[in-house]
Enzyme design. Sequence first.
Site, PDB file in Angstrom:
ATOM      1  N   GLN A   3     -30.363  25.737  22.341  1.00 49.53           N
ATOM      2  CA  GLN A   3     -29.979  24.427  22.891  1.00 49.53           C
ATOM      3  C   GLN A   3     -31.036  23.877  23.844  1.00 49.53           C
ATOM      4  OE1 GLN A   3     -27.562  22.657  21.759  1.00 49.53           O
ATOM      5  NE2 GLN A   3     -26.428  24.191  20.582  1.00 49.53           N
ATOM      6  N   THR A  45     -29.456  32.566  14.048  1.00 47.22           N
ATOM      7  CA  THR A  45     -28.673  33.783  13.795  1.00 47.22           C
ATOM      8  C   THR A  45     -29.584  34.883  13.260  1.00 47.22           C
ATOM      9  OG1 THR A  45     -26.699  32.455  13.424  1.00 47.22           O
ATOM     10  CG2 THR A  45     -26.639  34.700  12.588  1.00 47.22           C
ATOM     11  N   THR A  63     -40.602  34.580   0.443  1.00 43.41           N
ATOM     12  CA  THR A  63     -41.442  33.386   0.356  1.00 43.41           C
ATOM     13  C   THR A  63     -40.970  32.361   1.377  1.00 43.41           C
ATOM     14  OG1 THR A  63     -41.829  33.819  -1.964  1.00 43.41           O
ATOM     15  CG2 THR A  63     -42.273  31.574  -1.209  1.00 43.41           C
ATOM     16  N   ASN A 117     -24.213  26.050  24.548  1.00 45.86           N
ATOM     17  CA  ASN A 117     -23.915  25.055  23.509  1.00 45.86           C
ATOM     18  C   ASN A 117     -22.631  24.277  23.775  1.00 45.86           C
ATOM     19  OD1 ASN A 117     -23.269  27.890  22.988  1.00 45.86           O
ATOM     20  ND2 ASN A 117     -22.092  27.124  21.265  1.00 45.86           N
ATOM     21  N   SER A 164     -33.563  27.279  16.609  1.00 44.11           N
ATOM     22  CA  SER A 164     -32.979  26.815  15.355  1.00 44.11           C
ATOM     23  C   SER A 164     -33.409  25.367  15.083  1.00 44.11           C
ATOM     24  CB  SER A 164     -31.456  26.896  15.487  1.00 44.11           C
ATOM     25  OG  SER A 164     -30.855  26.449  14.314  1.00 44.11           O
ATOM     26  N   CYS A 201     -10.400  25.345  17.060  1.00 49.38           N
ATOM     27  CA  CYS A 201      -9.084  24.770  16.753  1.00 49.38           C
ATOM     28  C   CYS A 201      -8.579  25.292  15.427  1.00 49.38           C
ATOM     29  CB  CYS A 201      -9.195  23.261  16.617  1.00 49.38           C
ATOM     30  SG  CYS A 201      -9.035  22.427  18.159  1.00 49.38           S
ATOM     31  N   HIS A 256     -32.144  23.076  12.976  1.00 46.88           N
ATOM     32  CA  HIS A 256     -31.153  22.021  12.716  1.00 46.88           C
ATOM     33  C   HIS A 256     -30.489  21.487  13.975  1.00 46.88           C
ATOM     34  CE1 HIS A 256     -27.153  24.172  12.958  1.00 46.88           C
ATOM     35  NE2 HIS A 256     -27.932  25.228  12.810  1.00 46.88           N
TER      36      HIS A 256
HETATM   37  N1  PLP Z   1     -27.130  30.083  19.557  1.00 43.34           N
HETATM   38  C1  PLP Z   1     -26.643  28.927  20.020  1.00 43.34           C
HETATM   39  C2  PLP Z   1     -26.641  28.658  21.487  1.00 43.34           C
HETATM   40  C3  PLP Z   1     -26.135  27.983  19.134  1.00 43.34           C
HETATM   41  O1  PLP Z   1     -25.647  26.819  19.593  1.00 43.34           O
HETATM   42  C4  PLP Z   1     -26.153  28.274  17.748  1.00 43.34           C
HETATM   43  C5  PLP Z   1     -25.563  27.330  16.774  1.00 43.34           C
HETATM   44  O2  PLP Z   1     -24.436  26.886  16.924  1.00 43.34           O
HETATM   45  C6  PLP Z   1     -26.685  29.486  17.312  1.00 43.34           C
HETATM   46  C7  PLP Z   1     -27.157  30.373  18.243  1.00 43.34           C
HETATM   47  C8  PLP Z   1     -26.758  29.825  15.837  1.00 43.34           C
HETATM   48  O3  PLP Z   1     -27.768  29.057  15.250  1.00 43.34           O
HETATM   49  P1  PLP Z   1     -28.016  28.938  13.658  1.00 43.34           P
HETATM   50  O4  PLP Z   1     -27.032  27.953  13.158  1.00 43.34           O
HETATM   51  O5  PLP Z   1     -29.415  28.427  13.514  1.00 43.34           O
HETATM   52  O6  PLP Z   1     -27.878  30.285  13.075  1.00 43.34           O
END
Ligand code: PLP
Length: 692
Positions: free
Chosen positions: A189, A71, A247, A159, A209, A338, A211
């Site tokens: 993704q 993001t 930092t 996603n 990203s 949902c 995570h």
């Molecule tokens: N873009 C896509 C395709 C995602 O699947 C996601 C997370 O769901 C994001 C952006 C946002 O990522 P982050 O959680 O690292 O801000």
Amino acid sequence: MEIYLDANATTPVLPQAKAAAIQAMVEDYGNPSSIHSTGLKARALIDGVRARAQRLLDTGAGQLLFVSGATEGIQTAVLSALHALRARREAGQAIGSQLLYGATEHKAVPEALKHWNAVLGLNLAIRAIPVDTQGRHDLEFLQREAPEAGLVCTMAANNETGVISDLTGIEAALNASGSSAFWMVDGVQALGKLVLRLSQSRIDYAPFSGHKLYAPKGIGLLYVRAGAPFTPLMAGGGQEGALRSGTENMSGIAALGAVLEALEDKEGKTFRSHAEMSGFRTRLAAALEQAFPGLVYNAPLVQSLPTTLNFSVPGLSSRLLQDLFDAADVRVSGGSACSAAKAAPSFVLQAMGLPDWQAAGAVRLSIGPAVDEAFITEACARIEACGESLRRNCMSPSDNLPTVGQGVSRFMLEGACCYVLADAAVQRCVLIDPQPEQVSRLAQVLRCQNYPVTAVLSSDGAAAHGEARALLAAELPDLLAASAEVDALGWPLTQTELELGAKRLRRQLLEGGGQALLLSEGGQGQACCLAFVAPQHAQALGEQIGAQTLIAPPSDEAQLLASNVALERGEAVAAPLLQLSGTQLQQFVDAHPDALLIDVREPYEQFLSQTPELAGVALQAMPLSRFLNAIPGWLAEQRPLLFFCRSGNRSRQAAQALARLGHSQAWTLSGGLALLPDAPVRAAAADPALLV
Ligand code: PLP
């Protein structure tokens, strides 16, 4: 053991990533801006991780910045591009009139476009690039519109569906259009699943990203092509070459480094190859198809990431499927947003032009590239158990097993209640207030129990009830006679009461229309034990019902489940609702050896998961849909009752209902089984009547 099939939402942290993060926090905790040895060590770590990421993504002369996540990367990219566009416009150059983004882009992209377009006062039109039914961008549209675009945003892979974008085709369309638009590709993704050679393309910005690929939350990457304009989102201490101040998140960077190291190690055991992942998906797909006959995929598998399956099952809502998987301790996600009451259709699937039922009923199952054979085997076994549970509980699209119908069952539709009264001894049933939208579900239930229908009654004479009756008669001609002589309320003309084995159903016509349906035990003249009537009419029934007679309402928006005349007259006082947390459970059981623990989950959930093991405790299975049958007995006994369900919502409703009806010891397990440590789960088929 939990089977986590929601890797597109987030992933657990790899053990080596966790170790690297801890090392960075505890041992190598230096600030990379410090010039002493501890700082230099941290600097070396950052440089090493960046170099690895640059190799993996083939960033060439481009920049690769550490950011907090995708993001932030998206904000930075959009701000940079739009800021440059504004400068060009101020210098009198043409910048086009619009900003384009793929219609299935993650919300972060259109929202960032809207935000920065407004903040920078650009006021360009923001338009979605349509996608086809396979989720691929309309390249003709793109080529036609790109000359007027200042920025184009297209994700590498989606996603929700896993659909892989045709980046080569998009680049060709941009080039052929002669557009000088900036181009952002959301690579979130794709990381670890697709090969990206960023410097070989005209991509200007690509956010990633951590995570989504086994690093912790709070770390991400942003690629910026050499020569692409850049405006820092954060100014301050000048870190990251003054492109991103603050930092550095050293533990996140270290963890991401460990993940990238595993990814770069082609001989390593951590990540599966594309072919292996495809093989896993084939096995999962086979298990799904076996468990859910008639299942449809919402995106073609050949064009999707081998780690994502998005599907819908006719007749089964997304919510129901998610509850079913959750009961089997399998975590999946709805392909749609949902809310508690109603599933909103997925905008991604709507953009692909899929039918409403598919867009609203979608389920996404996603694995990460670090899963192994044993995990997939267990996941397939659990999926098969889900199918078995549906078949045993008459909810499968096909091959359902016969069921025994007994007592009152309630079917809800947006607050309206339909009741099915069945008697196993005489094998007959009566329906009260069915809605046309419930016909296929009711027909399925009636088909499984296979009892002839004595009557389809309406409490208020609504046209919808008559319509449902006609539809049911058409669907089940052998169980329901279309030609039966009935009045406008569905009551058989020649009968004064309807017999249902040991029970009888009488009626009383109400002033102003409608009828109260009074169910009594035993022979003629017996007092009514259950009245199907709107609570406001209950008082008008006089002697027909007593103050404590249970009232089953035709609608239950407030989720009260039942009422009685005393409550409606304001003569009764509700007892307090009692709440218990998971940690107090054993203590409660020790203090109340006579307590009854009641599982209010539906039978298809109960079949899949065991109840907590508590020695010597009496357990009862009483799904909320069959609740009315048990209330009189519980009220008569007045022993402590502890209701539980998965999340605590339904058990709260149950305990609240009992307390309102005057039970002084109705408890709910707050947070439900989900918050109990190690709630056990059964993977294989077992007898659903597991509880006393
Ligand atoms: N873009 C896509 C395709 C995602 O699947 C996601 C997370 O769901 C994001 C952006 C946002 O990522 P982050 O959680 O690292 O801000």
